[in-house]
Design an enzyme around this catalytic site. Sequence first.
Site, PDB file in Angstrom:
ATOM      1  CG  ASP A 552     -34.296  49.754   5.956  1.00 58.32           C
ATOM      2  OD1 ASP A 552     -33.255  49.181   6.296  1.00 58.32           O
ATOM      3  OD2 ASP A 552     -34.361  50.551   5.001  1.00 58.32           O
ATOM      4  CD  GLU A 555     -29.303  47.833  10.462  1.00 56.48           C
ATOM      5  OE1 GLU A 555     -29.816  48.928  10.745  1.00 56.48           O
ATOM      6  OE2 GLU A 555     -29.623  47.167   9.478  1.00 56.48           O
ATOM      7  CG  ASP A 629     -28.560  50.693   1.926  1.00 52.83           C
ATOM      8  OD1 ASP A 629     -29.572  50.032   1.591  1.00 52.83           O
ATOM      9  OD2 ASP A 629     -28.594  51.564   2.807  1.00 52.83           O
TER      10      ASP A 629
END
Length: 975
Positions: A552, A555, A629
């Site tokens: 996760d 980015e 999300d």
Amino acid sequence: MACFRTRPAGWFSIILFISLFTLFCHPAGSVKHKDFKTCEQSGFCTRNRRLADSVTAQGDPYLSPYHIDPRTLKVTNGQLEAIVTKTTLTKETFTFPLLISFLDSGVARVTLNEDKRQRGQIDLRHGSTARKERYNGAAAWALTGDGLKTNANIKVATDEQGFSKVAYGPDNRYEATIRHNPFGIEFRKDGQKRVKLNDRGFLNMEHWRPKIEKPQVEGQDAQAPLTSLEEDEGTWWDETFNGNTDSKPRGPESMAMDITLFGYEHVYGLAEHASPLSLKQTRGGEGSYDQPYRMFNSDVFEYDLDSPMTLYGSIPFMQAHQKGCTTGIFWLNGAETWVDVTKSKSTANSLTMGLGGHVDTQTHWMSESGLLDVFVMMASEPADLSRLYGELTGYSQLPQSFAIGYHQSRWNYVSDEDVKDVDRKFDKHDIPYDVIWLDLEWTNGKRWFQWDEHSFPDPISMNKQLDESHRKLVILTDPHIKSEGGYNIDDELKSQNLAVKNKNGNDYDGWCWPGSSHWIDSFSPAARTWWKSLFPYDKFKGTMSNVWLWNDMNEPSVFGGPDMTMPRDNLHHDKWEHRDLHNIYGLTFHNATYHALLERKKGEILRPFVLTRSFYAGSQRLGAMWTGDNLAEWSHLQASIPMTLNQGVSGFPFAGADVGGFFGNPSKELQTRWYQAGAFYPFFRAHAHIDTRRREPYLLGEPYTPIMAQAIKLRYQLLPAWYTAFHEASVDGSPIVRAQYYVHPSDEKGFAVDDQFYVGSTGLLVKPVTAEGSTNVDIYLAPDGENYYDYFDYTIHAGVGKTVQIDAPLEKIPLLMQGGHIIPRKDRPRRSSGLMKWDPYTLIVVLGKDGKAKGSLYVDDGETFDFQQGAFIHRQFVFEPEDGLRSVDLAARKGPKTADYLKVMKDVRVERIIVVNAPGSWEGQQSVRVVEEGAKSGSTNAPLSWHAGGDGKAAWAVIRDPRVGIGRDWRIVFS
Ligand SMILES: *[C@@H]1O[C@H](CO)[C@@H](O)[C@H](O)[C@H]1NC(C)=O
């Protein structure tokens, strides 16, 4: 997950916590727009849009200052080289080496570099030690090399008027016309004009230039107006956004170009955006966005819907489709990229096409830095493009079979006892699942590789309980490492010099879940080798072979960083600036984890499972993604469908959204409908934020729990069909769930349909209910002359290019079967997919209008790489009125492990065949004849029962227990 939450110690942390809390936590339902740049806040986006406006205002694309010097043209081995020269208003010239590669597959690749930068003849500002070249590493990460062979048989002719024509591709049916002055390339296939690069003259390679300090005039705030030869330097140098200043040591270095797609009204792709499948216009015009589609991987939680705003991953690949032809553009660049999309009714320009009244799509691609490296693919159907794109970037991973079952996740299962309890409750309520997930709270204070010993004192006993029913555990591990002396992982990262550096060359320190953190530089081979060393079971205590990973925040997400990420002037391996490769970082970390999991134990080689949030072109080779999300709202359920479909168009089809919605508490109806939709996402995982109420499906009660259980069981029943679709994606790049335009490429009415879809090539068509209180749906059926049969009761709907309404009370998933297909199933749902391994098959034969049907099945061990050595079964089932039903071997490639695998599978049989739309002539017939290859007796009989349809339903027949092997040739004769 992204909403900040921690238990800091000490007053300083508390103050920091409070200020960060207000920064990052806010009421559900709104993204913090001010955290993310708009085009107007991005210097290079603004400059390139302005340039486009001024060129458009002049009305003459032929003023483009780029031209090819014909004396530099050179052709070798399927490649054309030349020097492109730019002449500025002040008559200075800059040179850009051009390389056009014509690939065997018919793909053309156009690469433009900058001479001075290539030679390193530039100076960097602020004492930067960054590389001087334009970034050339994107190809190594995104491309696999398989599709890159150039075609030496191209024919090149240069004429007096300043055009070079190249015939290339299979049978030389492709043609590129390169205009020398101004530079531009037009592409045709079979004589038809498809694409033009620099059609509108927006090509812009910002050449390197030194900053010339102008004397400040005392007492004069406003700058003197620019003369006609001066450019506006306002956004060239250091750029500040949200309190962070980007030093931009190389100054302005963007590159941009327009690409026109002739005759195409619909373009798709450019994942990831929460936007309709058919991309919207971004400039002018009613209903269009006012921002370009942005690609800059970011942690954008509670994201806006119907927006071109960037999300977590970027795939700069666009498909344009019209009846009869499809064109792809792949813009290989790892830096921030914006794409404007506009559509125009044909003008005099394209009258030469001879067709009236069509629409062209005009695109304008803008990247902050790097090479111009663009692939043009021309094909007939969307499926061709999937294959071509896959030849370049790789096909999607064939996952382990557990990965396509149902995943149960939340932030967080609080202890190993909690996990065991949830596991038992699924069994108690007779609901199958394959994987349970632990979000970041499994760790000892956000220290990866260390369990929270208080809550998870005995992870191995937890894993073993799961393993008893072949279930798996997935745990979260992110690329940020808690910055803390004495934490062995951080100590090793620092001492071995494997962290991302700041602009001064020191370890970059930013803020994330653990507080102050460092980031692994997974671009570095040494860092990947180190990462690998952390995963062996004897090192990573508490893990075993049923534990897999979730990456996760890759980015990478940095709390309080510019655009929620790290500064662009940070430095990576080989001194590349973060700006150059930002969009690729997530892939490199995903890759590091994938490879680490391959080598956890000598001799144990299982296909890794790694879920990633951030991705780039090529990430499909490494695992699954999810859409981040989202919110527990009906609108997010709706948006998940085009987003998932677009992942398929973009070559990364193993995708799904958090079922139930991440933020907020879904109503029971919403959650139930979401399970029904989620059962048709390629990646089917329920997940929820830490502040939400528990919502395991068994908690909802009547009537919801049984309905959700039914949806999950439907997924398990169809696992053979899903696995076959995953196999197809892994060999030809086809999406696992397919949009209407993809399956019916000639039916223009379906081109913008993005709320219904097909499962692989099974003919299964689903239209999830995504509106509150809704008890029916309108489903669009292409005019293919086929009937579509309700999956559950065989009600007939005709495919005549119209929508039909079908009932969908809460317990019903609108699911149809297109005539002409054979669908493999397993009708004995068990607790997990692993326990179904040896179960017999059911075949659903849905006869088409012509009385025929066809379908395929792919099976392997679902775990290892033995399939690469022939350990698989690939069958085609064919029904023809004269021949009956046959099972034909599709496995063209046998391998050393084929025979053994067939032996292992020899007792796995077909236990039932259901024929939908069964001929009336079977009425009264009691049995069918079964002929199996290698059987001792010549043939046997199996009982047949025929059932009349009526009342709008099709007739159907059942053959019970034909006892034919799934891996063998056989035939069932009906007369
Ligand atoms: C991914 O990582 C592995 C292991 O470090 C490496 O061998 C491979 O080259 C990497 N992939 C790419 C595309 O560089």
